[in-house]
Design a protein around this motif. Structure first.
Motif, PDB file in Angstrom:
ATOM      1  N   UNK A   6       1.326  -0.050   9.572  1.00  0.00           N
ATOM      2  CA  UNK A   6       2.320  -0.084   8.498  1.00  0.00           C
ATOM      3  C   UNK A   6       2.228  -1.408   7.742  1.00  0.00           C
ATOM      4  N   UNK A   7       2.137  -2.511   8.490  1.00  0.00           N
ATOM      5  CA  UNK A   7       2.030  -3.829   7.857  1.00  0.00           C
ATOM      6  C   UNK A   7       0.763  -3.920   7.012  1.00  0.00           C
ATOM      7  N   UNK A   8      -0.338  -3.398   7.528  1.00  0.00           N
ATOM      8  CA  UNK A   8      -1.605  -3.449   6.795  1.00  0.00           C
ATOM      9  C   UNK A   8      -1.512  -2.633   5.513  1.00  0.00           C
ATOM     10  N   UNK A   9      -0.989  -1.427   5.591  1.00  0.00           N
ATOM     11  CA  UNK A   9      -0.914  -0.566   4.403  1.00  0.00           C
ATOM     12  C   UNK A   9       0.093  -1.099   3.383  1.00  0.00           C
TER      13      UNK A   9
ATOM     14  N   UNK B 165      -5.505   1.585  -5.710  1.00  0.00           N
ATOM     15  CA  UNK B 165      -6.433   2.064  -4.681  1.00  0.00           C
ATOM     16  C   UNK B 165      -5.720   2.481  -3.403  1.00  0.00           C
ATOM     17  N   UNK B 166      -4.644   1.748  -3.057  1.00  0.00           N
ATOM     18  CA  UNK B 166      -3.986   1.970  -1.777  1.00  0.00           C
ATOM     19  C   UNK B 166      -2.474   2.145  -1.962  1.00  0.00           C
ATOM     20  N   UNK B 167      -2.046   3.258  -2.555  1.00  0.00           N
ATOM     21  CA  UNK B 167      -0.607   3.490  -2.728  1.00  0.00           C
ATOM     22  C   UNK B 167       0.098   3.536  -1.375  1.00  0.00           C
TER      23      UNK B 167
ATOM     24  N   UNK C 147     -10.739  -1.793   8.939  1.00  0.00           N
ATOM     25  CA  UNK C 147     -10.242  -1.762  10.313  1.00  0.00           C
ATOM     26  C   UNK C 147      -9.239  -0.631  10.540  1.00  0.00           C
ATOM     27  N   UNK C 148      -8.410  -0.344   9.519  1.00  0.00           N
ATOM     28  CA  UNK C 148      -7.402   0.712   9.658  1.00  0.00           C
ATOM     29  C   UNK C 148      -7.833   2.017   8.990  1.00  0.00           C
ATOM     30  N   UNK C 149      -9.062   2.054   8.487  1.00  0.00           N
ATOM     31  CA  UNK C 149      -9.606   3.270   7.880  1.00  0.00           C
ATOM     32  C   UNK C 149      -8.660   3.815   6.805  1.00  0.00           C
ATOM     33  N   UNK C 150      -8.247   2.944   5.899  1.00  0.00           N
ATOM     34  CA  UNK C 150      -7.311   3.314   4.844  1.00  0.00           C
ATOM     35  C   UNK C 150      -8.073   3.978   3.696  1.00  0.00           C
ATOM     36  N   UNK C 151      -7.559   5.097   3.225  1.00  0.00           N
ATOM     37  CA  UNK C 151      -8.211   5.836   2.149  1.00  0.00           C
ATOM     38  C   UNK C 151      -8.082   5.094   0.822  1.00  0.00           C
ATOM     39  N   UNK C 152      -9.184   4.948   0.126  1.00  0.00           N
ATOM     40  CA  UNK C 152      -9.194   4.389  -1.225  1.00  0.00           C
ATOM     41  C   UNK C 152      -8.969   5.551  -2.186  1.00  0.00           C
TER      42      UNK C 152
ATOM     43  N   UNK D  53     -14.926  10.833  -2.336  1.00  0.00           N
ATOM     44  CA  UNK D  53     -15.036  10.177  -1.027  1.00  0.00           C
ATOM     45  C   UNK D  53     -14.213   8.899  -1.051  1.00  0.00           C
ATOM     46  N   UNK D  54     -13.098   8.904  -0.328  1.00  0.00           N
ATOM     47  CA  UNK D  54     -12.234   7.728  -0.304  1.00  0.00           C
ATOM     48  C   UNK D  54     -12.353   6.915   0.959  1.00  0.00           C
ATOM     49  N   UNK D  55     -13.384   7.187   1.763  1.00  0.00           N
ATOM     50  CA  UNK D  55     -13.549   6.447   3.016  1.00  0.00           C
ATOM     51  C   UNK D  55     -13.913   5.000   2.739  1.00  0.00           C
TER      52      UNK D  55
END
Length: 222
Positions: A41-44, A54-56, A105-110, A119-121
């Motif tokens: 949660x903190x990372x996102x 990119x990271x809503x 590290x958290x595999x957050x979708x772009x 591809x948002x990986x």
């Protein structure tokens, strides 16, 4: 809600930045703690401030944070909203690199990349001696070779990644085999670039006493 009241009181900009900076350090530490349930949660949340396009970030996820971390998030949010002179990642040395590692590290979708390419990986982490898909590189020609009678050419370059991963990747030597058709196309593009630069005056990157080659001052049709 006392946590929200404590950060929403009107404070001098210096106080807002001091408190926000301290809270930002704690949130980043939490974001890099992969053994903590709230690290994601903190990372996102931080990535949403870093690049919301990119990271809503879903604000309802803030409900998952413990009171202390929630208060830190509010302090960072107030600092980011009221003091717009500096983006959150710029409060860290190599901030862009650190935040992009959170993505990995958290595999957050772009999301922006997902819409553009399907591809948002995350881009894989930089590894010594390896180039990744879509890496921007600078290249220095080492040598070239050809087979007698054929128009294909083999070019060898020493490449370095452009950007914060340059030192992590280091120099990478690649060999390109260019077909006759592509070789002509590359030659035309290079000639056009040089002609355009010389016709506008002396190129910005020209060396002292450098003279324009004849092919750069003649028309492409000659």
């Amino acid at each position: 809600m006392p946590e929200l009241e404590s950060v929403m009181n009107i404070k001098p900009p210096q106080t807002v930045e001091e408190q926000g900076f301290e809270a930002l350090q704690r949130l980043y530490e939490l974001a890099t703690d992969f053994h903590h349930d709230h690290g994601s949660v903190a990372a996102r949340f931080l990535l949403g401030l870093y690049n919301g396009h990119r990271f809503p970030f879903d604000l309802t996820d803030l409900r998952l944070l413990e009171p202390e971390a929630f208060q830190d998030a509010m302090a960072v949010l107030v600092m980011d909203a009221r003091l717009t002179r500096k983006e959150v990642h710029n409060y860290f040395a190599d901030g862009s690199k650190k935040f992009e590692r959170l993505v990995q590290d958290w595999n957050v979708t772009d999301v922006a990349r997902l819409k553009e390419t399907g591809d948002g990986s995350p881009t894989p982490r930089a590894q010594r001696g390896f180039l990744r898909h879509e890496d921007d590189v600078s290249a220095k020609l080492v040598t070239y070779g050809e087979a007698p009678g054929y128009r294909d050419v083999r070019l060898t370059f020493d490449c370095e990644v452009i950007g914060s991963d340059r030192e992590d990747v280091g120099p990478v030597r690649i060999c390109l085999s260019v077909s006759a058709e592509d070789g002509l196309s590359v030659m035309e593009h290079i000639q056009q670039v040089h002609q355009f630069a010389w016709r506008r005056g002396r190129p910005i990157d020209a060396k002292d006493h450098e003279v324009a080659p004849r092919w750069a001052t003649s028309s492409a049709s000659n």
